[in-house]
Design a protein around this motif. Structure first.
Motif, short mmCIF file in Angstrom:
data_model
loop_
_atom_site.label_atom_id
_atom_site.label_comp_id
_atom_site.label_asym_id
_atom_site.label_seq_id
_atom_site.Cartn_x
_atom_site.Cartn_y
_atom_site.Cartn_z
N TYR A 203 0.83 -1.12 -0.06
CA TYR A 203 -0.06 -0.13 0.01
C TYR A 203 0.91 1.34 0.08
O TYR A 203 0.27 2.36 0.03
CB TYR A 203 -0.88 -0.03 1.25
N GLN A 204 2.08 1.00 0.03
CA GLN A 204 3.00 2.06 0.08
C GLN A 204 2.75 3.39 -0.94
O GLN A 204 2.78 4.73 -0.64
CB GLN A 204 4.59 2.00 0.12
N LYS A 205 2.71 3.04 -2.09
CA LYS A 205 2.56 4.12 -3.46
C LYS A 205 1.32 4.79 -3.09
O LYS A 205 1.02 5.95 -3.24
CB LYS A 205 2.52 3.32 -4.61
N GLU A 206 0.27 3.90 -2.69
CA GLU A 206 -1.20 4.44 -2.67
C GLU A 206 -1.12 5.59 -1.40
O GLU A 206 -1.78 6.72 -1.62
CB GLU A 206 -2.38 3.64 -2.54
N PHE A 207 -0.52 5.08 -0.49
CA PHE A 207 -0.46 6.03 0.72
C PHE A 207 0.49 7.28 0.48
O PHE A 207 0.04 8.28 0.93
CB PHE A 207 0.00 5.14 1.86
N GLU A 208 1.45 7.00 -0.27
CA GLU A 208 2.32 8.32 -0.23
C GLU A 208 1.91 9.29 -1.21
O GLU A 208 1.81 10.50 -1.10
CB GLU A 208 3.80 7.58 -1.04
#
Length: 324
Positions: A305-310
């Motif tokens: 989920y890192q890209k979505e969160f960033e």
């Protein structure tokens, strides 16, 4: 109490130089704008029919420090982009005097949107207050992300209380940012602004602090942290079922907060309990294999989920800093 205008006749000699020759206004143009803004802030602050003890404590103290020349104001001609253009700096030159740096973004906006200057000034006054009253703690933990998040939460809390108790009662027109901050204070105790500003979950951070400051042993505290992590792992698959996007981001932030802050937290727990300075270079969470493994699993899982969160953080930061 003397007015800021008397003070500024001295303080505004200490202004940041600028090398941006394309800037349409010079320091000579901005100095009277800043003087006027500080004078009007003082009037608004003193004229409110409502008061709040915490806001009074921070603002009155810092006004007195400014009058004594213990803190000064600088104009930064290059800080002209958004609401991040004001800040507190400690020991800004060889004189080792702290300063509040005011970007031209606030001064260019002042006639149309004075409240963004007022609320940002209270925010930076709070940081300055912490510096003057907890200087050793402020400097020692300057690079500690947990403590930095706490300082920010405190500053946003005082800023929000200023909006609520000083601007609203006087029916002063608020910008979208003040409205957002006031709404966040009333609905989620500032969890949203800390999520956006610090990329952390404030509720989990508070839980971490309760564990850190409890009277349990180091081992018991670490086990409590491991239990939290195991509970997060057991619920991880429910993230994909969440329909509300904002709620999803808040939940994801809990996992990232656990992953990012755990090493620092356990280090702080050890240092607090042992009452000695531990070299951070020699500290490793691996000495606690259970919680270390739990943290590793969470880091691996939440990575998807890192890209979505960033992207969410970047978008929200841009929104709240530019939409005034």
């Amino acid at each position: 109490m003397k007015r800021f205008t008397h003070l500024l006749s001295i303080l505004l000699f200490f202004i940041l130089p600028s090398t941006v020759f394309a800037t349409p206004k010079t320091l000579n143009d901005y100095e009277p704008i800043l003087r006027n803004a500080l004078t009007k802030f003082e009037t608004v602050f003193k004229s409110s029919p409502k008061k709040h003890e915490l806001v009074e404590q921070k603002v009155v103290f810092m006004m007195n420090q400014a009058l004594k020349g213990e803190v000064t104001f600088l104009i930064d001609l290059n800080a002209n982009q958004d609401l991040s253009a004001m800040g507190f700096v400690d020991f800004y030159n060889e004189n080792k005097k702290p300063a509040i740096v005011v970007g031209t973004f606030f001064l260019d906006q002042f006639d149309k949107n004075p409240t963004i200057f007022y609320s940002a000034l209270v925010h930076e006054f709070t940081h300055a207050y912490d510096f003057f009253n907890s200087q050793r703690y402020f400097l020692y933990y300057k690079n500690n992300r947990i403590v930095k998040a706490l300082f920010e939460a405190d500053a946003y809390a005082v800023e929000s209380l200023f909006i609520q108790n000083y601007l609203v009662p006087q029916k002063i027109k608020l910008t979208k940012f003040e409205t957002f901050l006031l709404d966040d204070l009333e609905k989620s105790s500032l969890s949203k602004i800390i999520l956006i500003n610090q990329t952390l979950s404030l509720p989990l951070l508070h839980t971490f602090l309760e564990i850190r400051d409890s009277k349990e042993t180091i081992e018991a505290k670490v086990e409590s942290l491991n239990v939290i992590g195991e509970n997060l792992l057991s619920k991880f698959d429910t993230i994909q079922t969440l329909k509300d996007f904002e709620n999803k981001m808040e939940i994801i932030s809990i996992y990232f907060t656990y992953s990012i802050l755990l090493d620092q937290l356990v280090y702080d727990i050890e240092q607090k309990e042992k009452e000695e300075t531990i070299d951070p270079e020699t500290f490793s969470l691996s000495k606690y294999p259970n919680v270390s493994q739990t943290r590793k699993q969470i880091s691996e899982k939440v990575n998807q989920y890192q890209k979505e969160f960033e992207d969410y953080i970047i978008k929200e930061n841009k929104r709240i800093r530019t939409e005034i």
